[in-house]
Design a protein around this motif. Structure first.
Motif, PDB file in Angstrom:
ATOM      1  N   TYR A  95       0.848  -1.200   0.000  1.00  0.00           N
ATOM      2  CA  TYR A  95       0.000   0.000   0.000  1.00  0.00           C
ATOM      3  C   TYR A  95       0.880   1.246   0.000  1.00  0.00           C
ATOM      4  N   VAL A  96       0.733   2.104  -1.009  1.00  0.00           N
ATOM      5  CA  VAL A  96       1.508   3.342  -1.099  1.00  0.00           C
ATOM      6  C   VAL A  96       0.619   4.522  -0.723  1.00  0.00           C
ATOM      7  N   LEU A  97       1.060   5.280   0.273  1.00  0.00           N
ATOM      8  CA  LEU A  97       0.421   6.555   0.633  1.00  0.00           C
ATOM      9  C   LEU A  97       1.329   7.670   0.144  1.00  0.00           C
ATOM     10  N   LEU A  98       0.859   8.463  -0.793  1.00  0.00           N
ATOM     11  CA  LEU A  98       1.725   9.461  -1.432  1.00  0.00           C
ATOM     12  C   LEU A  98       1.223  10.869  -1.133  1.00  0.00           C
ATOM     13  N   ASP A  99       2.055  11.635  -0.488  1.00  0.00           N
ATOM     14  CA  ASP A  99       1.747  13.016  -0.114  1.00  0.00           C
ATOM     15  C   ASP A  99       1.728  13.906  -1.361  1.00  0.00           C
ATOM     16  N   LYS A 100       0.596  14.616  -1.574  1.00  0.00           N
ATOM     17  CA  LYS A 100       0.496  15.538  -2.710  1.00  0.00           C
ATOM     18  C   LYS A 100       0.325  16.983  -2.245  1.00  0.00           C
ATOM     19  N   SER A 101       0.741  17.275  -1.027  1.00  0.00           N
ATOM     20  CA  SER A 101       0.586  18.625  -0.496  1.00  0.00           C
ATOM     21  C   SER A 101       1.414  19.624  -1.286  1.00  0.00           C
ATOM     22  N   GLY A 102       1.170  20.915  -1.029  1.00  0.00           N
ATOM     23  CA  GLY A 102       1.828  21.970  -1.795  1.00  0.00           C
ATOM     24  C   GLY A 102       3.336  21.934  -1.734  1.00  0.00           C
ATOM     25  N   SER A 103       3.892  21.494  -0.618  1.00  0.00           N
ATOM     26  CA  SER A 103       5.355  21.452  -0.468  1.00  0.00           C
ATOM     27  C   SER A 103       6.005  20.370  -1.322  1.00  0.00           C
ATOM     28  N   MET A 104       5.183  19.456  -1.874  1.00  0.00           N
ATOM     29  CA  MET A 104       5.718  18.370  -2.713  1.00  0.00           C
ATOM     30  C   MET A 104       5.821  18.770  -4.184  1.00  0.00           C
ATOM     31  N   GLU A 105       5.546  20.005  -4.494  1.00  0.00           N
ATOM     32  CA  GLU A 105       5.516  20.452  -5.891  1.00  0.00           C
ATOM     33  C   GLU A 105       6.871  20.275  -6.581  1.00  0.00           C
ATOM     34  N   GLY A 106       6.813  20.005  -7.893  1.00  0.00           N
ATOM     35  CA  GLY A 106       8.032  19.937  -8.697  1.00  0.00           C
ATOM     36  C   GLY A 106       8.687  18.569  -8.701  1.00  0.00           C
ATOM     37  N   THR A 107      10.011  18.560  -8.518  1.00  0.00           N
ATOM     38  CA  THR A 107      10.763  17.305  -8.622  1.00  0.00           C
ATOM     39  C   THR A 107      10.404  16.315  -7.520  1.00  0.00           C
ATOM     40  N   LYS A 108       9.948  16.819  -6.375  1.00  0.00           N
ATOM     41  CA  LYS A 108       9.603  15.918  -5.267  1.00  0.00           C
ATOM     42  C   LYS A 108       8.473  14.968  -5.665  1.00  0.00           C
ATOM     43  N   ILE A 109       7.387  15.524  -6.186  1.00  0.00           N
ATOM     44  CA  ILE A 109       6.237  14.668  -6.490  1.00  0.00           C
ATOM     45  C   ILE A 109       6.518  13.796  -7.712  1.00  0.00           C
ATOM     46  N   LEU A 110       7.312  14.292  -8.649  1.00  0.00           N
ATOM     47  CA  LEU A 110       7.682  13.467  -9.804  1.00  0.00           C
ATOM     48  C   LEU A 110       8.488  12.255  -9.340  1.00  0.00           C
ATOM     49  N   TRP A 111       9.458  12.477  -8.447  1.00  0.00           N
ATOM     50  CA  TRP A 111      10.266  11.380  -7.920  1.00  0.00           C
ATOM     51  C   TRP A 111       9.390  10.415  -7.115  1.00  0.00           C
ATOM     52  N   ALA A 112       8.474  10.956  -6.335  1.00  0.00           N
ATOM     53  CA  ALA A 112       7.592  10.119  -5.515  1.00  0.00           C
ATOM     54  C   ALA A 112       6.688   9.251  -6.391  1.00  0.00           C
ATOM     55  N   LYS A 113       6.191   9.811  -7.488  1.00  0.00           N
ATOM     56  CA  LYS A 113       5.347   9.039  -8.412  1.00  0.00           C
ATOM     57  C   LYS A 113       6.146   7.913  -9.065  1.00  0.00           C
ATOM     58  N   ALA A 114       7.378   8.207  -9.457  1.00  0.00           N
ATOM     59  CA  ALA A 114       8.231   7.171 -10.056  1.00  0.00           C
ATOM     60  C   ALA A 114       8.500   6.057  -9.048  1.00  0.00           C
ATOM     61  N   THR A 115       8.696   6.424  -7.781  1.00  0.00           N
ATOM     62  CA  THR A 115       8.901   5.428  -6.734  1.00  0.00           C
ATOM     63  C   THR A 115       7.661   4.561  -6.571  1.00  0.00           C
ATOM     64  N   ALA A 116       6.495   5.179  -6.648  1.00  0.00           N
ATOM     65  CA  ALA A 116       5.236   4.424  -6.544  1.00  0.00           C
ATOM     66  C   ALA A 116       5.108   3.406  -7.672  1.00  0.00           C
ATOM     67  N   LEU A 117       5.463   3.795  -8.894  1.00  0.00           N
ATOM     68  CA  LEU A 117       5.401   2.858 -10.021  1.00  0.00           C
ATOM     69  C   LEU A 117       6.422   1.733  -9.853  1.00  0.00           C
ATOM     70  N   ALA A 118       7.604   2.048  -9.319  1.00  0.00           N
ATOM     71  CA  ALA A 118       8.612   1.009  -9.069  1.00  0.00           C
ATOM     72  C   ALA A 118       8.111   0.027  -8.016  1.00  0.00           C
ATOM     73  N   LEU A 119       7.404   0.524  -7.002  1.00  0.00           N
ATOM     74  CA  LEU A 119       6.827  -0.343  -5.979  1.00  0.00           C
ATOM     75  C   LEU A 119       5.704  -1.203  -6.561  1.00  0.00           C
ATOM     76  N   PHE A 120       4.989  -0.652  -7.527  1.00  0.00           N
ATOM     77  CA  PHE A 120       3.969  -1.443  -8.228  1.00  0.00           C
ATOM     78  C   PHE A 120       4.616  -2.632  -8.937  1.00  0.00           C
ATOM     79  N   MET A 121       5.776  -2.407  -9.563  1.00  0.00           N
ATOM     80  CA  MET A 121       6.495  -3.494 -10.218  1.00  0.00           C
ATOM     81  C   MET A 121       6.900  -4.563  -9.209  1.00  0.00           C
ATOM     82  N   ARG A 122       7.303  -4.142  -8.011  1.00  0.00           N
ATOM     83  CA  ARG A 122       7.647  -5.121  -6.972  1.00  0.00           C
ATOM     84  C   ARG A 122       6.407  -5.925  -6.569  1.00  0.00           C
ATOM     85  N   ALA A 123       5.277  -5.247  -6.395  1.00  0.00           N
ATOM     86  CA  ALA A 123       4.044  -5.940  -6.012  1.00  0.00           C
ATOM     87  C   ALA A 123       3.650  -6.968  -7.063  1.00  0.00           C
TER      88      ALA A 123
END
Length: 434
Positions: free
Chosen positions: A273-301
């Motif tokens: 289960y991935v909980l991904l923070d999308k708050s304002g402070s995550m704008e830019g490269t942070k949320i892009l990196w977090a989304k890529a990590t979520a997809l990589a975790l999907f591959m593991r699942a």
């Protein structure tokens, strides 16, 4: 009237089906129809390893425009690059054929063609074919339109190939779960999404995930044979050990050195289960990196054959997206679209998000332990007692990925705690292999 490729039996039901499929998908996308033989030839231009044109003398004058289109395609270097992904792949060939015709019609109707074509809407693309058939467009203009269309499908084919690999998990013997023909509109929309392209480019930098090769297992006497080991368990004894004299056999038993079968069963595991923070402070490269990590975790699942859940949150949890073990094409497409379209904004309530995740796991009645991976940069306080109780009830472990910050409460509550600073592919790999 037949097409212009040599060796194609245009009246064969299978060949006709391929052309009709391209026509029907294009009609759903553009609201216009194209000649079925042209659609068939475009499909087989992508599908066949060595498509060959008929001699000009074999082509009727009514088919000159059709002949010109296929001839220009076969000469085009971008089409050659695209064919790397489409040869002998009927599903991808269908989608790319649809995309090429769609781009070509739009180029002819509203691109930098003759002045009379300027300003036409995509709904009027059928007029472009009429102009082709009546030779109203010069060979030079047609060649330019095909070049621009070829450049676009060349990029799209790479993205579609990456999406297919993401669907398959990159493992040998595993087929794609994406039904490109039935989901062509969604596949093309995602392939043209800038956000999806950025995510897949970041994932491409990851080395091969070592988690792909293994699933977690537990030893079981009646499980599957995995190898051999030395032990004192006579239930797993290799029969050849009985050939030794009794005294020697008893000595090996006492020392735990009997040659035994190693038998295991795959461990029953709950959702990842991935909980991904999308708050304002995550704008830019942070949320892009977090989304890529979520997809990589999907591959593991996918590798571990366990359900995958993801929920974005800020001050409130957003809708939950699930991908089941027996994954459906619609689930993968929905996941990719969901991850791509979410933008950063809002506050942060980590406690509420974790409670929602634990409720979701409980309601799913999952068997085995679950993992909740929290990806955030939030440094706000969380409710220690409530989170511990909810995680215990859900049989879940909390794994926190802290982006460019620190949270003492989450560090204390987490089974594993990662601090991410560089937002690199190496850090994604470390998290995926938790």
């Amino acid at each position: 009237m037949p097409g212009v490729l040599r060796g194609i039996a245009y009246e064969d039901p299978v060949v006709r089906y391929r052309g009709e499929k391209v026509v029907s998908i294009l009609k759903r996308l553009e609201g216009t129809s194209v000649d079925i033989d042209l659609a068939t030839d475009v499909y087989y231009t992508f599908y066949l390893p060595f498509p060959s044109l008929k001699e000009p003398a074999e082509i009727s004058s009514e088919r000159n425009w059709h002949y010109m289109v296929i001839r220009e395609m076969l000469k085009n270097p971008d089409i050659s690059k695209t064919r790397v992904y489409t040869i002998a792949n009927s599903h991808t060939s269908t989608v790319i054929a649809v995309s090429f015709i769609q781009h070509l019609l739009r180029e002819l109707s509203s691109g930098e063609m003759a002045p009379q074509n300027r300003g036409m809407s995509s709904q009027s693309t059928s007029e472009a074919l009429n102009k082709l058939a009546s030779s109203s467009i010069s060979p030079e203009e047609l060649s330019k339109a095909i070049q621009r269309a070829a450049e676009k499908v060349s990029e799209e084919s790479k993205i579609i190939s990456k999406m297919e690999k993401l669907s398959m998990g990159k493992l040998a013997g595993r087929g794609s779960y994406l039904d490109f023909e039935e989901s062509a509109e969604e596949v093309l929309r995602l392939a043209r999404s800038t956000d999806i392209r950025k995510l897949l480019q970041l994932l491409e930098k990851l080395p091969r995930l070592s988690a792909e090769a293994k699933r977690k297992k537990v030893e079981f006497v009646k499980g599957e044979l995995e190898g051999y080991e030395l032990s004192s368990n006579v239930e797993k004894l290799v029969p050849t050990e009985l050939a030794y004299p009794d005294l020697y056999l008893y000595a090996k038993f006492a020392e735990g050195r009997l040659l035994s079968y190693r038998k295991v069963l795959p461990m029953s595991m709950g959702p990842l289960y991935v909980l991904l923070d999308k708050s304002g402070s995550m704008e830019g490269t942070k949320i892009l990196w977090a989304k890529a990590t979520a997809l990589a975790l999907f591959m593991r699942a996918r590798t571990e054959k366990r359900p995958f859940y993801i929920r974005f949150f800020d001050s409130t949890p957003y809708s939950l997206v699930k991908v089941s073990v027996k994954v459906k094409p619609s689930e993968i497409l929905r996941l990719m679209e969901y991850i791509a379209k979410v933008k950063s904004g809002g506050g942060t309530d980590i406690t509420r998000a974790i409670i929602s995740a634990c409720d979701d796991i409980e309601n799913s009645r999952a068997k085995g332990a679950s993992d909740v991976i929290l990806i955030t940069d939030g440094e706000d306080r969380v409710s220690d007692a409530i989170i511990r109780r909810m995680l215990r009830r859900a049989s879940a472990k909390l794994i926190t990925v802290m982006i460019r910050g620190d949270n003492a409460d989450l560090r204390r509550l987490s089974y594993k705690y990662f601090r991410v600073v560089q937002l690199s592919s190496k850090e994604i790999l470390q998290i995926v292999e938790f």
